[in-house]
Design a protein around this motif. Structure first.
Motif, PDB file in Angstrom:
ATOM      1  N   ARG A  43       0.866  -1.176   0.000  1.00  0.00           N
ATOM      2  CA  ARG A  43       0.000   0.000   0.000  1.00  0.00           C
ATOM      3  C   ARG A  43       0.903   1.226   0.000  1.00  0.00           C
ATOM      4  O   ARG A  43       1.836   1.325   0.789  1.00  0.00           O
ATOM      5  CB  ARG A  43      -0.917   0.002   1.226  1.00  0.00           C
ATOM      6  CG  ARG A  43      -1.865   1.198   1.268  1.00  0.00           C
ATOM      7  CD  ARG A  43      -2.854   1.108   2.426  1.00  0.00           C
ATOM      8  NE  ARG A  43      -3.920   0.168   2.159  1.00  0.00           N
ATOM      9  CZ  ARG A  43      -5.046   0.463   1.503  1.00  0.00           C
ATOM     10  NH1 ARG A  43      -5.241   1.668   1.019  1.00  0.00           N
ATOM     11  NH2 ARG A  43      -5.974  -0.445   1.332  1.00  0.00           N
ATOM     12  N   ARG A  69      -4.410  -7.714  -9.332  1.00  0.00           N
ATOM     13  CA  ARG A  69      -5.374  -6.607  -9.244  1.00  0.00           C
ATOM     14  C   ARG A  69      -4.765  -5.469  -8.444  1.00  0.00           C
ATOM     15  O   ARG A  69      -4.154  -5.673  -7.397  1.00  0.00           O
ATOM     16  CB  ARG A  69      -6.678  -7.063  -8.598  1.00  0.00           C
ATOM     17  CG  ARG A  69      -7.406  -8.112  -9.448  1.00  0.00           C
ATOM     18  CD  ARG A  69      -8.840  -8.286  -9.078  1.00  0.00           C
ATOM     19  NE  ARG A  69      -9.657  -7.117  -9.313  1.00  0.00           N
ATOM     20  CZ  ARG A  69     -10.126  -6.720 -10.504  1.00  0.00           C
ATOM     21  NH1 ARG A  69      -9.830  -7.383 -11.581  1.00  0.00           N
ATOM     22  NH2 ARG A  69     -10.903  -5.659 -10.592  1.00  0.00           N
ATOM     23  N   SER A  70      -4.971  -4.260  -8.966  1.00  0.00           N
ATOM     24  CA  SER A  70      -4.481  -3.041  -8.320  1.00  0.00           C
ATOM     25  C   SER A  70      -5.668  -2.161  -7.965  1.00  0.00           C
ATOM     26  O   SER A  70      -6.644  -2.089  -8.711  1.00  0.00           O
ATOM     27  CB  SER A  70      -3.561  -2.291  -9.289  1.00  0.00           C
ATOM     28  OG  SER A  70      -3.132  -1.079  -8.723  1.00  0.00           O
ATOM     29  N   GLY A  71      -5.562  -1.487  -6.836  1.00  0.00           N
ATOM     30  CA  GLY A  71      -6.621  -0.572  -6.429  1.00  0.00           C
ATOM     31  C   GLY A  71      -6.076   0.824  -6.226  1.00  0.00           C
ATOM     32  O   GLY A  71      -4.890   1.019  -5.940  1.00  0.00           O
ATOM     33  N   ARG A  73      -7.462   4.642  -4.417  1.00  0.00           N
ATOM     34  CA  ARG A  73      -8.496   5.388  -3.689  1.00  0.00           C
ATOM     35  C   ARG A  73      -8.093   6.845  -3.704  1.00  0.00           C
ATOM     36  O   ARG A  73      -7.037   7.217  -3.185  1.00  0.00           O
ATOM     37  CB  ARG A  73      -8.618   4.894  -2.252  1.00  0.00           C
ATOM     38  CG  ARG A  73      -9.757   5.544  -1.496  1.00  0.00           C
ATOM     39  CD  ARG A  73      -9.942   4.861  -0.134  1.00  0.00           C
ATOM     40  NE  ARG A  73     -11.249   5.112   0.402  1.00  0.00           N
ATOM     41  CZ  ARG A  73     -11.559   6.179   1.134  1.00  0.00           C
ATOM     42  NH1 ARG A  73     -10.664   7.098   1.386  1.00  0.00           N
ATOM     43  NH2 ARG A  73     -12.785   6.333   1.597  1.00  0.00           N
ATOM     44  N   GLU A  79     -13.067   5.208  -5.401  1.00  0.00           N
ATOM     45  CA  GLU A  79     -12.170   4.060  -5.447  1.00  0.00           C
ATOM     46  C   GLU A  79     -12.421   3.243  -6.699  1.00  0.00           C
ATOM     47  O   GLU A  79     -13.561   3.119  -7.150  1.00  0.00           O
ATOM     48  CB  GLU A  79     -12.368   3.206  -4.191  1.00  0.00           C
ATOM     49  CG  GLU A  79     -11.307   2.172  -3.992  1.00  0.00           C
ATOM     50  CD  GLU A  79     -11.339   1.558  -2.592  1.00  0.00           C
ATOM     51  OE1 GLU A  79     -11.180   0.325  -2.503  1.00  0.00           O
ATOM     52  OE2 GLU A  79     -11.513   2.301  -1.605  1.00  0.00           O
ATOM     53  N   GLU A  81     -10.760  -0.427  -8.997  1.00  0.00           N
ATOM     54  CA  GLU A  81      -9.826  -1.539  -9.116  1.00  0.00           C
ATOM     55  C   GLU A  81      -9.544  -1.781 -10.586  1.00  0.00           C
ATOM     56  O   GLU A  81     -10.410  -1.566 -11.439  1.00  0.00           O
ATOM     57  CB  GLU A  81     -10.408  -2.819  -8.508  1.00  0.00           C
ATOM     58  CG  GLU A  81     -10.437  -2.830  -7.019  1.00  0.00           C
ATOM     59  CD  GLU A  81     -10.853  -4.184  -6.455  1.00  0.00           C
ATOM     60  OE1 GLU A  81     -10.808  -5.209  -7.192  1.00  0.00           O
ATOM     61  OE2 GLU A  81     -11.229  -4.225  -5.279  1.00  0.00           O
ATOM     62  N   THR A  98      -2.295  -3.141  -3.533  1.00  0.00           N
ATOM     63  CA  THR A  98      -2.508  -4.439  -4.156  1.00  0.00           C
ATOM     64  C   THR A  98      -3.794  -5.020  -3.602  1.00  0.00           C
ATOM     65  O   THR A  98      -4.044  -4.966  -2.403  1.00  0.00           O
ATOM     66  CB  THR A  98      -1.331  -5.386  -3.845  1.00  0.00           C
ATOM     67  OG1 THR A  98      -0.137  -4.790  -4.343  1.00  0.00           O
ATOM     68  CG2 THR A  98      -1.526  -6.744  -4.482  1.00  0.00           C
ATOM     69  N   VAL A  99      -4.609  -5.585  -4.484  1.00  0.00           N
ATOM     70  CA  VAL A  99      -5.866  -6.221  -4.092  1.00  0.00           C
ATOM     71  C   VAL A  99      -5.666  -7.736  -4.138  1.00  0.00           C
ATOM     72  O   VAL A  99      -5.201  -8.267  -5.140  1.00  0.00           O
ATOM     73  CB  VAL A  99      -7.010  -5.814  -5.042  1.00  0.00           C
ATOM     74  CG1 VAL A  99      -8.300  -6.537  -4.683  1.00  0.00           C
ATOM     75  CG2 VAL A  99      -7.211  -4.305  -5.024  1.00  0.00           C
ATOM     76  N   GLY A 100      -5.988  -8.411  -3.067  1.00  0.00           N
ATOM     77  CA  GLY A 100      -5.926  -9.875  -3.055  1.00  0.00           C
ATOM     78  C   GLY A 100      -4.590 -10.431  -2.612  1.00  0.00           C
ATOM     79  O   GLY A 100      -3.728  -9.716  -2.097  1.00  0.00           O
TER      80      GLY A 100
END
Length: 111
Positions: A43, A69-71, A73, A79, A81, A98-100
């Motif tokens: 993050r 997957r990238s997020g 905000r 927000e 993804e 990073t998501v997941g």
């Protein structure tokens, strides 16, 4: 005169490593291309905020996600993804993550 220029991100001209993040760069025809790999749990606000010294990321990102997957905000709360095959732009004033449970890999053209 016509030219062809070829380089490989598998042999980057420059590599930058931070906690849970690796950035590999090549320059072709005056354009820099980055391959960014962010590990699970990465993050921006946790791993780069103190390095950069701003409250949120102030870079303008143009990206293409290869895997994972990238997020992002935004400071205003919006927000989004991004997943494999998706192209996106994230303007200054955001937190990225990073998501997941798998690394996210994306290509980016700094501008």
């Amino acid at each position: 005169m016509a030219t062809i220029e070829k380089k490989s991100l598998n042999q980057p001209e420059q590599t930058q490593k931070f906690e849970k993040l690796k950035v590999e760069l090549v320059t072709v025809g005056g354009f820099t291309i980055q391959r960014v790999t962010a590990e699970p749990g990465w993050r921006w606000s946790k791993h780069l905020k103190s390095v950069v010294g701003t409250e949120s990321c102030q870079k303008d990102h143009l990206l293409y996600v290869i895997s994972g997957r990238s997020g992002a905000r935004m400071n205003d709360g919006k927000e989004e993804e991004f997943g494999p095959g998706e192209v996106g732009r994230v303007t200054p004033g955001h937190d990225g993550f990073t998501v997941g449970n798998e690394p996210v890999v994306w290509l980016e053209i700094p501008h």
